[in-house]
Design an enzyme around this catalytic site. Structure first.
Site: not given
Ligand code: PBG
Length: 325
Positions: A196, A249
């Site tokens: 992330k 992400k």
């Protein structure tokens, strides 16, 4: 392979049927997960300004959205909670009667076949908006692990099929897996937000989840956008600690990471098309600069082509509608 004029790639592009026969990447509603924002109360549907069609809702209204998604063939929902009150520890995160916990119970009751995934993080619950407990202005990694464990257990007790830690603390997957197993939740799966990145594209989400850090930013725990090798280490570590599925992400600006992670691990892989990616397509389409439906579908097929099995997207219902038409 033969050269021109023997090889003429345009031969197979001449009709829609020919094109669909040789299409390499397919999209299906069953690959989609729809993120939903839940708060307390009833009859509440509060639109998020920068995310057209996305709202914070109470549980009753959330069921309306989830039912629609399920009817369209969407496989799962990802829940984010907006608590009534916040404090320094984020204690609302493990309130068994919090909005997320209530939503999970209602969903498993009404739509048992829909996969219910809960986001596990402190930022929606802390008054300072960071993803863990602060000590001397820094997020204390090891102290935060205990809180993430409490939150995960609370979600598992409510009946979540999958918990998805998005905090980016080191060691959280192992801590959560051990705690779930000790409490008898061997079948609760973990989807780790393994890679992330600290991204500008989370902007609209922070309005939706009311989780903007009050001071500083998230670069002390989320990843630097330039790093590939580190992303692969993060992924490997989460798998070793017991992650069942992994996530990259944001999706669009990090498709090379999606491709590398899939090739290197072969693990079930989710890519999260985040709020800013969604808002960007809407904003340009609203100005008439791009076509909404075609840009949406192209962004999604790109994520699949890169290697994602699962796409977490605010477009889940609209894209499913296009695919079923
Ligand atoms: C919580 C969390 C964030 C997102 C998902 N989980 C925000 C953040 O890290 O600031 C972003 C999702 C989106 O932008 O759609 N930590």
């Amino acid at each position: 392979m033969p050269a021109f004029p023997e090889y003429r790639p345009r031969r197979l592009r001449r009709t829609p049927a020919l094109r669909s026969l040789v299409r390499e990447t397919m999209l299906a509603p069953s690959q989609f997960v729809l993120p939903l924002f839940v708060r307390s109360g009833s009859g509440i549907r509060q639109p998020v300004r920068s995310m057209p069609g996305v709202s914070q809702t109470s549980v009753d209204e959330l069921l309306v959205d989830a039912r629609e998604a399920a009817q369209l063939g969407v496989s799962g929902v990802l829940l984010f909670g907006i608590p009534d009150t916040k404090d320094a520890q984020g204690s609302g995160a493990w309130d068994d009667n919090g909005p997320v916990q209530q939503a999970v119970r209602a969903l498993k009751d009404e739509l048992p076949e829909l996969v219910v995934i809960t986001d596990v993080c402190m930022c929606e619950y802390t008054d300072h908006g960071h993803c863990g407990i602060l000590r001397n202005g820094d997020v204390d990694n090891d102290a935060t692990l205990e809180l993430l464990v409490k939150e995960s257990l609370s979600h598992a007790r409510a009946g979540a099929d999958v918990v998805a830690p998005s905090d980016m603390m080191d060691g959280r997957v192992g801590s959560i897996r051990n705690a779930l197993d000790d409490a008898g939740f061997q079948h609760t799966a973990i989807l780790a937000y393994a890679a992330k990145f600290a991204s500008a594209f989370y902007g609209p989400f922070r309005e939706a989840a009311q989780s903007t850090p009050q001071s500083g930013d998230r670069r002390g725990y989320q990843m630097d956008a330039g790093n590939v090798n580190e992303a692969l280490r993060e992924v490997r570590q989460d798998i070793e600690e017991g992650a069942d599925m992994i996530m990259v992400k944001p999706a669009g600006p990090f498709l090379d990471i999606v491709a590398r992670v899939k090739a290197d691990t072969g693990y079930p892989l989710a890519a999260y098309q985040v709020s800013g990616e969604f808002a960007m397509i809407h904003a340009a389409a609203e100005r008439g600069w791009i076509d909404l439906e075609r840009s949406m579908m192209e962004s999604l097929v790109g994520i699949r082509r890169a290697g994602a099995d699962i796409i977490i997207t605010y477009f889940a219902r609209e894209a499913a509608r296009v695919l079923r038409a």
